[in-house]
Design an enzyme around this catalytic site. Structure first.
Site, PDB file in Angstrom:
ATOM      1  N   SER A   1       0.807  -1.223   0.000  1.00 19.24           N
ATOM      2  CA  SER A   1       0.000   0.000   0.000  1.00 19.24           C
ATOM      3  C   SER A   1       0.840   1.272   0.000  1.00 19.24           C
ATOM      4  CB  SER A   1      -0.951   0.011   1.197  1.00 19.24           C
ATOM      5  OG  SER A   1      -1.828  -1.086   1.143  1.00 19.24           O
TER       6      SER A   1
ATOM      7  N   LYS B   1       4.337   2.008   1.432  1.00 21.37           N
ATOM      8  CA  LYS B   1       5.341   2.449   2.417  1.00 21.37           C
ATOM      9  C   LYS B   1       6.684   2.744   1.746  1.00 21.37           C
ATOM     10  CE  LYS B   1       5.002  -1.252   4.926  1.00 21.37           C
ATOM     11  NZ  LYS B   1       3.912  -1.843   4.151  1.00 21.37           N
ATOM     12  N   THR B   2       7.175   1.782   0.947  1.00 16.96           N
ATOM     13  CA  THR B   2       8.481   1.964   0.316  1.00 16.96           C
ATOM     14  C   THR B   2       8.456   3.185  -0.587  1.00 16.96           C
ATOM     15  OG1 THR B   2       8.964  -0.391   0.461  1.00 16.96           O
ATOM     16  CG2 THR B   2      10.206   0.860  -1.171  1.00 16.96           C
ATOM     17  N   ASN B   3       7.387   3.329  -1.364  1.00 16.51           N
ATOM     18  CA  ASN B   3       7.291   4.482  -2.255  1.00 16.51           C
ATOM     19  C   ASN B   3       7.307   5.799  -1.492  1.00 16.51           C
ATOM     20  OD1 ASN B   3       6.754   4.089  -5.356  1.00 16.51           O
ATOM     21  ND2 ASN B   3       6.012   2.283  -4.297  1.00 16.51           N
TER      22      ASN B   3
ATOM     23  N   SER C   1       7.322  -9.724  -7.424  1.00 16.50           N
ATOM     24  CA  SER C   1       8.769  -9.736  -7.644  1.00 16.50           C
ATOM     25  C   SER C   1       9.378  -8.525  -6.936  1.00 16.50           C
ATOM     26  CB  SER C   1       9.090  -9.716  -9.137  1.00 16.50           C
ATOM     27  OG  SER C   1       8.508  -8.602  -9.760  1.00 16.50           O
ATOM     28  N   ARG C   2      10.636  -8.654  -6.521  1.00 21.94           N
ATOM     29  CA  ARG C   2      11.222  -7.656  -5.625  1.00 21.94           C
ATOM     30  C   ARG C   2      12.659  -7.306  -6.004  1.00 21.94           C
ATOM     31  NH1 ARG C   2       8.120  -6.161  -0.587  1.00 21.94           N
ATOM     32  NH2 ARG C   2       6.195  -7.291  -0.919  1.00 21.94           N
TER      33      ARG C   2
ATOM     34  N   ARG D   1      -5.772   1.316   1.594  1.00 20.93           N
ATOM     35  CA  ARG D   1      -6.224   1.478   0.219  1.00 20.93           C
ATOM     36  C   ARG D   1      -7.727   1.547   0.287  1.00 20.93           C
ATOM     37  NH1 ARG D   1      -3.562  -0.181  -4.553  1.00 20.93           N
ATOM     38  NH2 ARG D   1      -1.376  -0.627  -4.141  1.00 20.93           N
TER      39      ARG D   1
ATOM     40  N   GLU E   1       3.512  13.489  -5.195  1.00 21.37           N
ATOM     41  CA  GLU E   1       2.553  14.507  -4.735  1.00 21.37           C
ATOM     42  C   GLU E   1       2.135  14.268  -3.280  1.00 21.37           C
ATOM     43  OE1 GLU E   1       2.385  16.876  -6.692  1.00 21.37           O
ATOM     44  OE2 GLU E   1       2.941  15.940  -8.602  1.00 21.37           O
TER      45      GLU E   1
HETATM   46  P1  GTP Z   1       5.386  -4.137   1.410  1.00 25.32           P
HETATM   47  O1  GTP Z   1       6.827  -3.940   1.041  1.00 25.32           O
HETATM   48  O2  GTP Z   1       4.777  -5.389   0.839  1.00 25.32           O
HETATM   49  O3  GTP Z   1       5.123  -4.034   2.883  1.00 25.32           O
HETATM   50  O4  GTP Z   1       4.527  -2.961   0.677  1.00 25.32           O
HETATM   51  P2  GTP Z   1       4.707  -1.357   0.645  1.00 25.32           P
HETATM   52  O5  GTP Z   1       3.732  -0.753   1.603  1.00 25.32           O
HETATM   53  O6  GTP Z   1       6.123  -0.956   0.784  1.00 25.32           O
HETATM   54  O7  GTP Z   1       4.178  -0.986  -0.801  1.00 25.32           O
HETATM   55  P3  GTP Z   1       4.921  -0.279  -2.050  1.00 25.32           P
HETATM   56  O8  GTP Z   1       5.469   1.078  -1.689  1.00 25.32           O
HETATM   57  O9  GTP Z   1       5.892  -1.235  -2.623  1.00 25.32           O
HETATM   58  O10 GTP Z   1       3.713  -0.043  -3.041  1.00 25.32           O
HETATM   59  C1  GTP Z   1       2.903  -1.099  -3.518  1.00 25.32           C
HETATM   60  C2  GTP Z   1       2.166  -0.683  -4.758  1.00 25.32           C
HETATM   61  O11 GTP Z   1       1.408   0.521  -4.548  1.00 25.32           O
HETATM   62  C3  GTP Z   1       3.102  -0.420  -5.934  1.00 25.32           C
HETATM   63  O12 GTP Z   1       2.583  -1.074  -7.069  1.00 25.32           O
HETATM   64  C4  GTP Z   1       3.064   1.089  -6.088  1.00 25.32           C
HETATM   65  O13 GTP Z   1       3.254   1.480  -7.429  1.00 25.32           O
HETATM   66  C5  GTP Z   1       1.663   1.459  -5.568  1.00 25.32           C
HETATM   67  N1  GTP Z   1       1.643   2.830  -5.012  1.00 25.32           N
HETATM   68  C6  GTP Z   1       2.514   3.341  -4.090  1.00 25.32           C
HETATM   69  N2  GTP Z   1       2.231   4.647  -3.808  1.00 25.32           N
HETATM   70  C7  GTP Z   1       1.151   4.965  -4.567  1.00 25.32           C
HETATM   71  C8  GTP Z   1       0.368   6.174  -4.727  1.00 25.32           C
HETATM   72  O14 GTP Z   1       0.606   7.198  -4.103  1.00 25.32           O
HETATM   73  N3  GTP Z   1      -0.685   6.111  -5.588  1.00 25.32           N
HETATM   74  C9  GTP Z   1      -0.992   4.974  -6.291  1.00 25.32           C
HETATM   75  N4  GTP Z   1      -2.039   5.003  -7.118  1.00 25.32           N
HETATM   76  N5  GTP Z   1      -0.280   3.817  -6.187  1.00 25.32           N
HETATM   77  C10 GTP Z   1       0.771   3.813  -5.338  1.00 25.32           C
HETATM   78 MN    MN Z   2       7.901  -2.155   0.957  1.00 30.28          MN
HETATM   79 MN    MN Z   3       6.124  -5.087   4.490  1.00 33.19          MN
END
Ligand code: GTP
Ligand code: MN
Ligand code: MN
Length: 608
Positions: free
Chosen positions: A263, A265-267, A389-390, A421, A516
């Site tokens: 959802s 976090k990494t982004n 995939s990672r 989400r 953003e």
């Molecule tokens: P884990 O590493 O599994 O704990 O997940 P995470 O929370 O780090 O998720 P991550 O940042 O990898 O994002 C997962 C998906 O969400 C990716 O396909 C991103 O492209 C999408 N995503 C992230 N930020 C946004 C956003 O602001 N808007 C939209 N529409 N999609 C997003």
């Molecule tokens: Mn992550």
């Molecule tokens: Mn995680």
């Protein structure tokens, strides 16, 4: 026969408790050779793995690996927290008696590493010198070389981290097992991923993938850590951690927060300011998946990232969505790609959303290793990369990593955010002052059910604090522990709920997201600082449109802005009924949480 003592002596592993533990499990698993690992062994191990064909080169200094095709994600239904106290049984932790699980795992592991090398990985899930160091040390035994190289990137690895800690380390045993014959996902599934939390022992059998096999990361860094935190007064959460720097005033705010897996976090932690705000604001990366939080002697809340690397989702990672991530996996970084598509002739990788799909199919293989050019019928449209995939890279490779990311003192936490989400109802951001209401908000966090089979339309898959898959004790105790720890802080963080995922009737995202997302975080900072006042609503304070920095936001984002800054009271009232049922599952939930729920419900009832 391997002489265990001689091997440990040669490696300088002097801790007698660790030595006994290694000897015991080396015998149980029946491994043939023993090798003690330090981070400095990486180059040699990589060369051996390339030689053996376990790692494939991606140009200079980057690598590719595939996992077994039925072994590509965490297996929540096979993951168990075991203790000797039945009161530790929660709704989500799959609790089982410790004695039963230990017998089971000893049975499965006996002789199962025959013919293999058992690697001994001493590690620390903290920067050295951290006040939580004694909870952060562990020794993973694994019979899989790829796991060793992932662990070297994701944790701090070396004998020096554990020699002086006596018995204060987590015992973490990983045995891969015979992957093609484990019945993954069938009624006869042989896999068991067990954390014996009250004995600080982790026993994982039947996978070589990510969270199932890198025992420092999730099994210790989250599950065992959360249990230790409960018993010792700190918090362990699936949280990202970042700093927002205002270059004009020099002020810096640290925000941590939980979003369910996949959802964002990494982004968010790796994000850059949008171009129009880049002269003024800067985001510093601390962590993208785990935070440990504690109250310092000065009464402030502190946080740190226990990890040494990033295990990020590859899908949709590109120059536009996440330029920082792209820069952290360039040639020379030692990055490892898992289960993306690979081209041995070009030594290149590709995933959906990386950029244009290669038009010349020559040499390209999908994540299972099948030639793309040989695909027929329906296969032609199948993804090239596995959706989970990672990429794995170290924190030091992340361009926006904070200068003090390894400071053992950690950083002061000013804000805690939760984000799911949610396609409607949840606004872009709402700030929450009251601690009980903030904890209540975390407990009712969720992500939308994505398939009809997952649940009813509009009903969330609740994921308390984004810890559902990592919960190690009962939820009511978890809520009480949160209230106790944050209650002890004399300087309280502000809470907020964010949502980047509201959608229009045509399915489009109403908020452009990604870079953003800094705009609502800057608003939150200004709100903490008393520079903006927002609008009070029954579910928190939301920004007035003119308070958000809108310079450079695209037209679509501007057009939909009013919708994401609105509270749909009727939709919220429906949600309150679902929340009531969700919370009622947790026997003995603190009365403060129920009071917060009733307060929000009453405010919604009196709003017209
Ligand atoms: P884990 O590493 O599994 O704990 O997940 P995470 O929370 O780090 O998720 P991550 O940042 O990898 O994002 C997962 C998906 O969400 C990716 O396909 C991103 O492209 C999408 N995503 C992230 N930020 C946004 C956003 O602001 N808007 C939209 N529409 N999609 C997003
Ligand atoms: Mn992550
Ligand atoms: Mn995680």
């Amino acid at each position: 026969m391997t002489d265990v003592d001689a091997t440990l002596d040669a490696a300088g592993l002097t801790n007698t408790h660790v030595r006994e533990y290694v000897k015991h499990w080396f015998e149980v698993t029946g491994a043939e050779r023993l090798e003690v690992v330090n981070a400095s062994d990486d180059d040699r191990l990589v060369a051996e793995a390339v030689e053996a064909g376990e790692l494939l080169p991606v140009g200079e200094g980057r690598y590719y690996s595939r996992s077994y095709f039925k072994d590509t994600a965490r297996a929540e239904e096979r993951t168990i927290v075991a203790t000797s106290d039945e009161n530790d049984k929660g709704v989500y932790n799959n609790w089982r008696p410790a004695a039963e699980m230990k017998d089971k795992l000893v049975g499965l592991m006996t002789g199962s590493s025959a013919g293999k090398t058992m690697y001994v990985i001493p590690y620390l899930m903290a920067p050295p010198g951290s006040p939580l160091e004694k909870f952060a040390a562990g020794v993973e035994l694994t019979d899989n070389r790829n796991v060793v190289m992932q662990m070297i990137r994701m944790a701090r690895v070396g004998v020096d981290h554990i020699n002086d800690l006596g018995d204060s380390f987590v015992r973490a045993v990983h045995v891969t097992g015979d992957l093609p014959n484990l019945g993954q996902g069938t009624p006869d599934d042989q896999r068991y991923f067990v954390t014996v939390a009250d004995e600080r022992t982790i026993l994982h059998y039947g996978s070589s993938y990510g969270g199932n096999a890198l025992l420092g990361k999730i099994a210790h860094g989250l599950r065992q850590g959360a249990y230790d935190g409960w018993k010792n007064g700190f918090l362990v959460e699936q949280f990202m951690l970042l700093g927002v720097v205002d270059k004009e005033t020099g002020k810096k705010y640290h925000i941590c927060g939980g979003f369910p897996s996949a959802s964002g976090k990494t982004n968010l932690a790796m994000t850059l300011a949008p171009d129009a705000l880049g002269d003024r604001y800067y985001v510093e990366f601390y962590g993208d998946d785990i935070a440990w939080l504690w109250v310092g002697d000065d009464g402030k809340l502190y946080g740190m990232n226990p990890e040494n690397g990033v295990f990020g989702v590859a899908k949709d990672t590109n120059e536009k969505t996440n330029p920082t991530a792209v820069d952290s996996i360039v040639p020379g970084t030692g990055a490892i790609f898992t289960n993306v598509a690979y081209n041995p002739k070009l030594q290149e990788v590709w995933w959906e959303g990386k950029g244009p799909k290669p038009t010349d199919l020559d040499g390209w293989e999908d994540w299972k290793g099948d030639a793309i050019a040989a695909r027929t019928g329906e296969e032609v449209d199948a993804p090239w990369a596995h959706p989970n995939s990672r990429f794995t890279t170290t924190l030091a490779n992340v361009p926006n990593v904070a200068k003090d990311f390894e400071d053992p003192a950690g950083v002061e936490i000013h804000g805690i955010i939760f984000g799911g989400r949610t396609r409607d109802r949840e606004p872009l951001v709402r700030a929450i002052h009251d601690v009980a209401e903030g904890v209540y908000d975390g407990l009712t966090l969720g992500a939308e059910a994505t398939f009809a089979a997952d649940g009813l339309e509009g009903v969330l898959r609740y994921d308390p604090m984004s810890m559902r898959p990592f919960m190690s004790y009962a939820e009511a105790d978890y809520a009480a522990h949160w209230l106790e720890v944050i209650g002890r802080a004399t300087k309280k963080p502000i809470f907020a709920h964010v949502n980047w995922f509201q959608r229009g009737d045509d399915g489009r995202f109403l908020w452009p997201g990604y870079r953003e997302n800094l705009r609502p975080l800057v608003w939150l900072m200004q709100y903490m600082n008393g520079e903006v006042e927002g609008t009070k609503t029954p579910v928190g304070v939301i920004p007035k449109r003119e308070e958000l920095l809108l310079e450079g936001l695209d037209e679509q984002g501007l057009a939909d802005l009013d919708t994401v800054l609105t509270i749909d009271v009727d939709r919220w009232k429906q949600e309150m009924d679902h929340r009531e049922k969700h919370l009622a599952q947790f026997d003995g939930l603190p009365e403060e949480i129920w009071e917060a729920h009733r307060r929000v419900a009453a405010d919604l009832d009196s709003a017209e």
